[in-house]
Design an enzyme around this catalytic site. Structure first.
Site, PDB file in Angstrom:
ATOM      1  N   SER A   1       4.722  -4.706   9.820  1.00  0.00           N
ATOM      2  CA  SER A   1       5.905  -4.342   8.816  1.00  0.00           C
ATOM      3  C   SER A   1       7.345  -4.081   9.312  1.00  0.00           C
ATOM      4  O   SER A   1       8.026  -3.649   8.846  1.00  0.00           O
ATOM      5  CB  SER A   1       5.459  -3.752   8.078  1.00  0.00           C
ATOM      6  OG  SER A   1       6.646  -2.859   7.120  1.00  0.00           O
TER       7      SER A   1
ATOM      8  N   LYS B   1       7.429  14.896   5.610  1.00  0.00           N
ATOM      9  CA  LYS B   1       6.255  14.922   4.965  1.00  0.00           C
ATOM     10  C   LYS B   1       6.326  14.126   3.211  1.00  0.00           C
ATOM     11  O   LYS B   1       6.860  13.120   3.501  1.00  0.00           O
ATOM     12  CB  LYS B   1       7.713  16.337   4.073  1.00  0.00           C
ATOM     13  CG  LYS B   1       8.764  14.547   3.174  1.00  0.00           C
ATOM     14  CD  LYS B   1       9.874  15.457   2.988  1.00  0.00           C
ATOM     15  CE  LYS B   1      11.580  14.614   2.473  1.00  0.00           C
ATOM     16  NZ  LYS B   1      11.025  13.086   3.268  1.00  0.00           N
TER      17      LYS B   1
END
Length: 147
Positions: free
Chosen positions: A44, A100
């Site tokens: 990907s 994050k």
């Protein structure tokens, strides 16, 4: 002198942004490669990065990233992987940009903050929008009770 970096985990969608920025700053940074244990993630990434016109070498193992000439690693794995990646990178003497959310274990996150400090390394949580004017205004409006 160029900052050399590599990806430790490549799952997160922000990896493309970092690749694009590196490609636009060849005199400043050098992307050594990417590692992810999942071949589907690598496939990907190759497809996404190719749309940016960039071919990023694949690094075959986490250990190879940690033993490389990289000054820093960008940790872009799954949330459950990221704190382990960051901790091992810091132990190997690498600066870390940690995507994050940082992880799932607050005690481990606090431990790696201490580790970075003790080793004189940078540990930066990738929260670039925090100081965006639109975000600052939204926070101001929320704190004022307008939202």
């Amino acid at each position: 002198m160029k900052l050399k970096f590599a990806f430790l985990g490549s799952w997160h969608s922000h990896a493309t942004m970092h690749v694009r920025e590196a490609a636009n700053r060849p005199d400043e940074v050098e992307l050594l490669g990417m590692y992810d244990p999942d071949p589907a993630v690598i496939a990907s990434c190759r497809e996404r990065f190719a749309r940016e016109g960039v071919v990023v070498p694949v690094i075959e193992s986490e250990e190879a990233v940690l033993e490389s000439d990289a000054d820093a690693v960008i940790v872009e794995g799954h949330v459950y992987q990221n704190l382990d990646y960051a901790e091992r990178a810091l132990e190997a003497g690498k600066h870390v940009l940690l995507e994050k959310p940082a992880g799932v274990n607050l005690e481990q996150f606090q431990r790696i903050q201490r580790l970075a400090n003790d080793k004189g390394l940078v540990l930066n949580l990738a929260y670039m929008w925090r100081y965006n004017p639109a975000i600052a205004e939204t926070i101001r409006l929320a704190q004022s009770g307008a939202l």
